[in-house]
Each structure stands twice: as structure tokens, then as C-alpha cells.
Design a protein around this motif. Sequence first.
Motif, PDB file in Angstrom:
ATOM      1  N   SER A 126       0.801  -1.227   0.000  1.00 40.63           N
ATOM      2  CA  SER A 126       0.000   0.000   0.000  1.00 40.63           C
ATOM      3  C   SER A 126       0.834   1.277   0.000  1.00 40.63           C
ATOM      4  N   ASN A 127       2.112   1.214   0.405  1.00 42.37           N
ATOM      5  CA  ASN A 127       2.904   2.442   0.451  1.00 42.37           C
ATOM      6  C   ASN A 127       4.160   2.375  -0.428  1.00 42.37           C
ATOM      7  N   ASN A 128       4.203   1.441  -1.370  1.00 44.99           N
ATOM      8  CA  ASN A 128       5.440   1.249  -2.134  1.00 44.99           C
ATOM      9  C   ASN A 128       5.790   2.420  -3.038  1.00 44.99           C
ATOM     10  N   ALA A 129       4.842   3.270  -3.411  1.00 46.78           N
ATOM     11  CA  ALA A 129       5.170   4.430  -4.253  1.00 46.78           C
ATOM     12  C   ALA A 129       5.630   5.626  -3.423  1.00 46.78           C
ATOM     13  N   THR A 130       5.399   5.584  -2.112  1.00 46.87           N
ATOM     14  CA  THR A 130       5.766   6.715  -1.270  1.00 46.87           C
ATOM     15  C   THR A 130       6.838   6.378  -0.242  1.00 46.87           C
ATOM     16  N   THR A 131       7.286   5.135  -0.213  1.00 44.10           N
ATOM     17  CA  THR A 131       8.333   4.735   0.720  1.00 44.10           C
ATOM     18  C   THR A 131       9.548   4.265  -0.065  1.00 44.10           C
ATOM     19  N   LEU A 132      10.651   4.905   0.158  1.00 44.06           N
ATOM     20  CA  LEU A 132      11.913   4.551  -0.471  1.00 44.06           C
ATOM     21  C   LEU A 132      12.632   3.563   0.434  1.00 44.06           C
ATOM     22  N   THR A 133      12.956   2.382  -0.093  1.00 43.95           N
ATOM     23  CA  THR A 133      13.696   1.419   0.719  1.00 43.95           C
ATOM     24  C   THR A 133      15.194   1.666   0.574  1.00 43.95           C
ATOM     25  N   ARG A 134      15.936   1.149   1.507  1.00 40.52           N
ATOM     26  CA  ARG A 134      17.404   1.276   1.441  1.00 40.52           C
ATOM     27  C   ARG A 134      17.946   0.590   0.196  1.00 40.52           C
ATOM     28  N   GLN A 135      17.339  -0.517  -0.191  1.00 38.44           N
ATOM     29  CA  GLN A 135      17.763  -1.225  -1.404  1.00 38.44           C
ATOM     30  C   GLN A 135      17.493  -0.367  -2.645  1.00 38.44           C
ATOM     31  N   GLU A 136      16.346   0.311  -2.698  1.00 37.39           N
ATOM     32  CA  GLU A 136      16.047   1.195  -3.826  1.00 37.39           C
ATOM     33  C   GLU A 136      17.007   2.381  -3.867  1.00 37.39           C
ATOM     34  N   LEU A 137      17.320   2.933  -2.704  1.00 33.20           N
ATOM     35  CA  LEU A 137      18.261   4.043  -2.643  1.00 33.20           C
ATOM     36  C   LEU A 137      19.640   3.595  -3.120  1.00 33.20           C
ATOM     37  N   GLN A 138      20.051   2.412  -2.731  1.00 30.52           N
ATOM     38  CA  GLN A 138      21.318   1.862  -3.200  1.00 30.52           C
ATOM     39  C   GLN A 138      21.288   1.704  -4.723  1.00 30.52           C
ATOM     40  N   GLY A 139      20.163   1.261  -5.269  1.00 29.39           N
ATOM     41  CA  GLY A 139      20.041   1.129  -6.718  1.00 29.39           C
ATOM     42  C   GLY A 139      20.175   2.472  -7.418  1.00 29.39           C
ATOM     43  N   ILE A 140      19.584   3.521  -6.837  1.00 30.97           N
ATOM     44  CA  ILE A 140      19.693   4.857  -7.417  1.00 30.97           C
ATOM     45  C   ILE A 140      21.146   5.312  -7.434  1.00 30.97           C
ATOM     46  N   THR A 141      21.877   5.049  -6.372  1.00 30.52           N
ATOM     47  CA  THR A 141      23.255   5.527  -6.295  1.00 30.52           C
ATOM     48  C   THR A 141      24.229   4.662  -7.088  1.00 30.52           C
ATOM     49  N   GLU A 142      23.971   3.365  -7.188  1.00 37.51           N
ATOM     50  CA  GLU A 142      24.916   2.478  -7.862  1.00 37.51           C
ATOM     51  C   GLU A 142      24.544   2.180  -9.310  1.00 37.51           C
ATOM     52  N   ASP A 143      23.277   2.268  -9.653  1.00 35.91           N
ATOM     53  CA  ASP A 143      22.801   1.965 -11.011  1.00 35.91           C
ATOM     54  C   ASP A 143      21.920   3.095 -11.526  1.00 35.91           C
ATOM     55  N   GLU A 144      22.450   4.317 -11.477  1.00 37.30           N
ATOM     56  CA  GLU A 144      21.632   5.458 -11.883  1.00 37.30           C
ATOM     57  C   GLU A 144      21.181   5.384 -13.337  1.00 37.30           C
ATOM     58  N   TRP A 145      21.906   4.632 -14.173  1.00 36.66           N
ATOM     59  CA  TRP A 145      21.519   4.462 -15.584  1.00 36.66           C
ATOM     60  C   TRP A 145      20.180   3.740 -15.715  1.00 36.66           C
ATOM     61  N   PHE A 146      19.782   3.023 -14.678  1.00 40.53           N
ATOM     62  CA  PHE A 146      18.529   2.278 -14.705  1.00 40.53           C
ATOM     63  C   PHE A 146      17.419   2.998 -13.936  1.00 40.53           C
ATOM     64  N   HIS A 147      17.539   4.300 -13.794  1.00 40.23           N
ATOM     65  CA  HIS A 147      16.524   5.100 -13.102  1.00 40.23           C
ATOM     66  C   HIS A 147      16.312   6.395 -13.855  1.00 40.23           C
ATOM     67  N   TYR A 148      15.078   6.858 -13.851  1.00 41.60           N
ATOM     68  CA  TYR A 148      14.772   8.133 -14.479  1.00 41.60           C
ATOM     69  C   TYR A 148      13.748   8.893 -13.647  1.00 41.60           C
TER      70      TYR A 148
END
Length: 166
Positions: A126-148
Motif C-alpha cells: 500500500s505504500n510502495n510508491a511513497t516509501t523509499l527502501t534502502r535497497q532502492e536508494l542503493q540502486g539509485i546511487t549504484e545503477d543510476e543508468w537504470f533510473h529516471y
Amino acid sequence: MLKKFAVAVGGAAMLAVPVTAASAVTPSPLTEIAAQNLWHPSGDVSLDGNQEVPPADLDGSGRLRYFVWGDLFCYRLSVEGISTPTAAHIHHGKAGENGPVVITLGTPKEGMSEGCIRASRHQSESNNATTLTRQELQGITEDEWFHYVNVHNAEHPGGAVRGQLG
């Protein structure tokens, strides 16, 4: 609950930046950072309508500046040349492909939004669009090419302008 989070920049300055729980976006925490010229972004992303899939508002443009410090994601998002924005998100997806929402950002209704989001360990369906997980944050920092990042409006509900983080 509002907490203060100390940010050290260059080892010299300390700044208390208000942040909230993992799922909340704090309005305007970067104003003091900008006033003290402490803004050193981890990412600086240009947005335009040509990057949307399919291409959308060709007159629109924008910029996302963000930094990550520990489990804190802070951003400033600005757009221009598009009709009133209705939403803004960071998605998982490489250039030329659409993907799922990773986190909802503040909507830049007056041309700009900013905030800080603290990553959490868990999220629910129910809150997956408004809660950033540590794993997602790691993905943003390590695989920024796969985020927009993209900004939506009524004319372009799938996104008016977009920019790849990497």
C-alpha cells in the motif's frame, strides 16, 4: 515526527536539515542549504519531452538536482514549458523504456519542488510508491543508468518530461 539531521559538508560546516519518517517528503529543507551555498549534488539531471516514451511535451524542460547522504535522499526539481504538473516520480527503467515507480517526489506545481526522503528498511504494497527502501536508494546511487525522473500533467499523464539519472 520531524527530526533534525546534521549534514557535514567539506568537514567544515554543520547544518541541521529537517527530515521526516521514511515515507514522508519534507517541504523546503534545501532552502537553508542553498542560502549557505552548501549544495553539492550527487546528480544533476536534465529533463525534456524527447526522453519520454513515447516523446511528449517537446517544449518542456526541467532539472533534477539531488544528493544522497547515508539513507537520506534530498532533491530539488524544477520544470518549465509544460502545463500544470500533476505528479513527479523516480522510476526504475533504462533509457527508451518505461518502468515502475520507485518513489514519488513532490509535485512542482509552481515550477519547483524540493524535499528530503529518508530510506527505510521495509515497505508494504500500500505504500510502495511513497516509501523509499534502502535497497532502492542503493540502486539509485549504484545503477543510476537504470533510473529516471519524470513529471506528469493532465495533457501527458504518462509523463510530460523525463531525464535519466545517469
